[in-house]
Design an enzyme around this catalytic site. Structure first.
Site, PDB file in Angstrom:
ATOM      1  N   SER A 158       0.821  -1.214   0.000  1.00  0.00           N
ATOM      2  CA  SER A 158       0.000   0.000   0.000  1.00  0.00           C
ATOM      3  C   SER A 158       0.854   1.264   0.000  1.00  0.00           C
ATOM      4  O   SER A 158       0.586   2.204  -0.753  1.00  0.00           O
ATOM      5  CB  SER A 158      -0.914   0.045   1.218  1.00  0.00           C
ATOM      6  OG  SER A 158      -1.689  -1.104   1.282  1.00  0.00           O
ATOM      7  N   LYS A 167      -8.490  -6.830  11.106  1.00  0.00           N
ATOM      8  CA  LYS A 167      -9.661  -6.725  10.222  1.00  0.00           C
ATOM      9  C   LYS A 167     -10.975  -7.004  10.958  1.00  0.00           C
ATOM     10  O   LYS A 167     -12.016  -6.493  10.579  1.00  0.00           O
ATOM     11  CB  LYS A 167      -9.522  -7.678   9.029  1.00  0.00           C
ATOM     12  CG  LYS A 167      -8.467  -7.232   8.023  1.00  0.00           C
ATOM     13  CD  LYS A 167      -8.478  -8.117   6.782  1.00  0.00           C
ATOM     14  CE  LYS A 167      -7.429  -7.682   5.791  1.00  0.00           C
ATOM     15  NZ  LYS A 167      -7.455  -8.464   4.549  1.00  0.00           N
ATOM     16  N   LEU A 174      -4.569 -16.034  -3.857  1.00  0.00           N
ATOM     17  CA  LEU A 174      -4.632 -14.687  -3.290  1.00  0.00           C
ATOM     18  C   LEU A 174      -3.243 -14.150  -2.977  1.00  0.00           C
ATOM     19  O   LEU A 174      -3.044 -12.952  -2.857  1.00  0.00           O
ATOM     20  CB  LEU A 174      -5.501 -14.668  -2.017  1.00  0.00           C
ATOM     21  CG  LEU A 174      -6.952 -14.229  -2.232  1.00  0.00           C
ATOM     22  CD1 LEU A 174      -7.682 -15.153  -3.174  1.00  0.00           C
ATOM     23  CD2 LEU A 174      -7.697 -14.134  -0.915  1.00  0.00           C
ATOM     24  N   THR A 206      -5.111  -4.052   8.009  1.00  0.00           N
ATOM     25  CA  THR A 206      -4.626  -5.396   7.670  1.00  0.00           C
ATOM     26  C   THR A 206      -4.455  -6.235   8.934  1.00  0.00           C
ATOM     27  O   THR A 206      -4.826  -5.818  10.032  1.00  0.00           O
ATOM     28  CB  THR A 206      -3.344  -5.309   6.805  1.00  0.00           C
ATOM     29  OG1 THR A 206      -3.030  -6.617   6.324  1.00  0.00           O
ATOM     30  CG2 THR A 206      -2.147  -4.763   7.578  1.00  0.00           C
TER      31      THR A 206
HETATM   32  P1  NAP Z   1      -5.378 -15.548   7.879  1.00  0.00           P
HETATM   33  O1  NAP Z   1      -6.512 -14.886   8.568  1.00  0.00           O
HETATM   34  O2  NAP Z   1      -4.085 -15.714   8.565  1.00  0.00           O
HETATM   35  O3  NAP Z   1      -6.004 -16.966   7.410  1.00  0.00           O
HETATM   36  C1  NAP Z   1      -5.473 -17.822   6.573  1.00  0.00           C
HETATM   37  C2  NAP Z   1      -6.150 -19.185   6.711  1.00  0.00           C
HETATM   38  O4  NAP Z   1      -5.281 -20.075   6.070  1.00  0.00           O
HETATM   39  C3  NAP Z   1      -6.304 -19.673   8.148  1.00  0.00           C
HETATM   40  O5  NAP Z   1      -7.571 -19.371   8.633  1.00  0.00           O
HETATM   41  C4  NAP Z   1      -6.023 -21.170   8.044  1.00  0.00           C
HETATM   42  O6  NAP Z   1      -7.249 -21.898   7.860  1.00  0.00           O
HETATM   43  C5  NAP Z   1      -5.198 -21.288   6.780  1.00  0.00           C
HETATM   44  N1  NAP Z   1      -3.793 -21.507   7.113  1.00  0.00           N
HETATM   45  C6  NAP Z   1      -2.967 -20.727   7.854  1.00  0.00           C
HETATM   46  N2  NAP Z   1      -1.745 -21.261   7.943  1.00  0.00           N
HETATM   47  C7  NAP Z   1      -1.790 -22.427   7.253  1.00  0.00           C
HETATM   48  C8  NAP Z   1      -0.850 -23.456   6.995  1.00  0.00           C
HETATM   49  N3  NAP Z   1       0.393 -23.409   7.474  1.00  0.00           N
HETATM   50  N4  NAP Z   1      -1.256 -24.514   6.265  1.00  0.00           N
HETATM   51  C9  NAP Z   1      -2.523 -24.579   5.773  1.00  0.00           C
HETATM   52  N5  NAP Z   1      -3.457 -23.642   5.994  1.00  0.00           N
HETATM   53  C10 NAP Z   1      -3.096 -22.581   6.723  1.00  0.00           C
HETATM   54  O7  NAP Z   1      -5.015 -14.794   6.534  1.00  0.00           O
HETATM   55  P2  NAP Z   1      -5.974 -13.984   5.577  1.00  0.00           P
HETATM   56  O8  NAP Z   1      -6.049 -12.580   6.013  1.00  0.00           O
HETATM   57  O9  NAP Z   1      -7.245 -14.727   5.388  1.00  0.00           O
HETATM   58  O10 NAP Z   1      -5.101 -13.991   4.241  1.00  0.00           O
HETATM   59  C11 NAP Z   1      -4.747 -15.204   3.610  1.00  0.00           C
HETATM   60  C12 NAP Z   1      -3.762 -14.925   2.475  1.00  0.00           C
HETATM   61  O11 NAP Z   1      -4.393 -14.138   1.482  1.00  0.00           O
HETATM   62  C13 NAP Z   1      -2.517 -14.151   2.915  1.00  0.00           C
HETATM   63  O12 NAP Z   1      -1.394 -14.674   2.267  1.00  0.00           O
HETATM   64  C14 NAP Z   1      -2.778 -12.743   2.448  1.00  0.00           C
HETATM   65  O13 NAP Z   1      -1.597 -12.052   2.149  1.00  0.00           O
HETATM   66  C15 NAP Z   1      -3.594 -13.001   1.179  1.00  0.00           C
HETATM   67  N6  NAP Z   1      -4.490 -11.890   0.847  1.00  0.00           N
HETATM   68  C16 NAP Z   1      -4.359 -11.335  -0.372  1.00  0.00           C
HETATM   69  C17 NAP Z   1      -5.202 -10.303  -0.738  1.00  0.00           C
HETATM   70  C18 NAP Z   1      -5.058  -9.706  -2.102  1.00  0.00           C
HETATM   71  O14 NAP Z   1      -5.584  -8.608  -2.323  1.00  0.00           O
HETATM   72  N7  NAP Z   1      -4.397 -10.369  -3.017  1.00  0.00           N
HETATM   73  C19 NAP Z   1      -6.175  -9.814   0.143  1.00  0.00           C
HETATM   74  C20 NAP Z   1      -6.282 -10.413   1.390  1.00  0.00           C
HETATM   75  C21 NAP Z   1      -5.431 -11.465   1.735  1.00  0.00           C
HETATM   76  P3  NAP Z   1      -7.470 -23.316   8.614  1.00  0.00           P
HETATM   77  O15 NAP Z   1      -6.910 -23.131  10.000  1.00  0.00           O
HETATM   78  O16 NAP Z   1      -8.940 -23.498   8.613  1.00  0.00           O
HETATM   79  O17 NAP Z   1      -6.738 -24.349   7.844  1.00  0.00           O
END
Ligand code: NAP
Length: 246
Positions: free
Chosen positions: A16, A65, A205, A61
């Site tokens: 950002s 959130k 993502l 972020t």
């Molecule tokens: P988060 O809240 O940390 O959640 C990620 C989910 O992934 C967790 O709830 C977990 O689900 C699973 N996870 C976490 N560590 C894992 C591992 N070692 N192995 C397997 N599953 C795992 O993150 P988030 O905010 O949802 O974001 C997820 C990803 O999307 C990040 O990399 C972020 O940078 C990306 N993102 C990108 C954008 C974009 O605009 N491109 C926007 C938002 C987020 P379970 O526990 O149910 O398995």
């Protein structure tokens, strides 16, 4: 001077900050600046607002959130349904929450969808996965949620349930986990990639690196692939429009 920024913790390299600094330069926007606000605790937000009266908008972020929601005066419908806010406007002490991950995901996904992409697998259950589910519902795409732990809602399965049949039924697969994100570039979700076909569409993502280990597996099987960069850029631009609509 109008001030915008990103709050989260910790804040390392920020897309950002880079995006808005460059935007302000190329579009000759001289009355705005973008700052990083790493807040070790969300309770520091009221103090930040008091100390920075020029603050007009914040991107939000990890890990705030969801935690930001009790601090807001209004929350728009999408953000409320998802249960996560990644953009807030600040106007005379009134804080309004939005979710622009939804806009970024929908606008980057939709042009690539083909008629056979009718069922999706959503990998992960975090905030990003919830925004993705919201969009899939809106587009009428059925989905199952894959989690490391069983029982994530009525659509939930675990990675060990994902077999050839499941992959044949779900031609859109969306990685909403942090697996593959720099610097852990060799990690990827545990699904049986050998059953992918050119009919599949792998959407990651993760945006850094541009070709993640997950997308590499898709490319080996000639699937359609898309990384998270466009989603991120659309989301940032949507933030700017929302901040300037008040
Ligand atoms: P988060 O809240 O940390 O959640 C990620 C989910 O992934 C967790 O709830 C977990 O689900 C699973 N996870 C976490 N560590 C894992 C591992 N070692 N192995 C397997 N599953 C795992 O993150 P988030 O905010 O949802 O974001 C997820 C990803 O999307 C990040 O990399 C972020 O940078 C990306 N993102 C990108 C954008 C974009 O605009 N491109 C926007 C938002 C987020 P379970 O526990 O149910 O398995």
């Amino acid at each position: 001077m109008q001030v915008y920024g990103l709050m989260g913790y910790p804040l390392g390299h920020s897309f950002s900050k880079q995006y808005f600094t460059q935007k302000f330069q190329t579009e000759h926007i001289t009355n705005a600046q973008f700052e990083l606000y790493p807040l070790p605790n969300i309770t520091e937000l009221p103090n930040l607002l008091l100390q920075t009266p020029q603050l007009k908008g914040l991107a939000v972020t990890i890990p705030y959130k969801e935690a930001i929601m009790p601090y807001l005066t209004h929350i728009n419908e999408a953000a409320q349904q998802i249960g996560a806010v990644n953009c807030i406007t600040i106007n005379k002490g009134i804080l309004t929450g939005h979710n622009t991950d939804v806009i970024g995901f929908e606008q980057s996904l939709q042009p690539l969808l083909q008629p056979h992409h009718q069922k999706a697998l959503v990998l992960g259950t975090g905030g990003a996965a919830k925004a993705v589910q919201y969009v899939l519902q809106k587009l009428g795409i059925e989905y199952s949620i894959v989690s490391r732990t069983k029982g994530e809602g009525k659509h939930g399965i675990t990675y060990s349930d994902v077999n050839q049949t499941i992959l044949q039924q779900h031609l859109l697969i969306i990685n909403c986990t942090p697996l593959g994100m720099h610097p852990n570039v060799t990690t990827l979700p545990a699904i049986p990639y050998e059953y992918l076909t050119p009919q599949h569409f792998l959407y990651d993502l993760v945006y850094q690196p541009a070709t993640t280990a997950f997308l590499q597996q898709g490319m080996l099987k000639n699937t359609l692939v898309k990384n998270g960069y466009e989603m991120l850029a659309i989301q940032a631009e949507a933030n700017w429009q929302i901040w300037n609509s008040i």
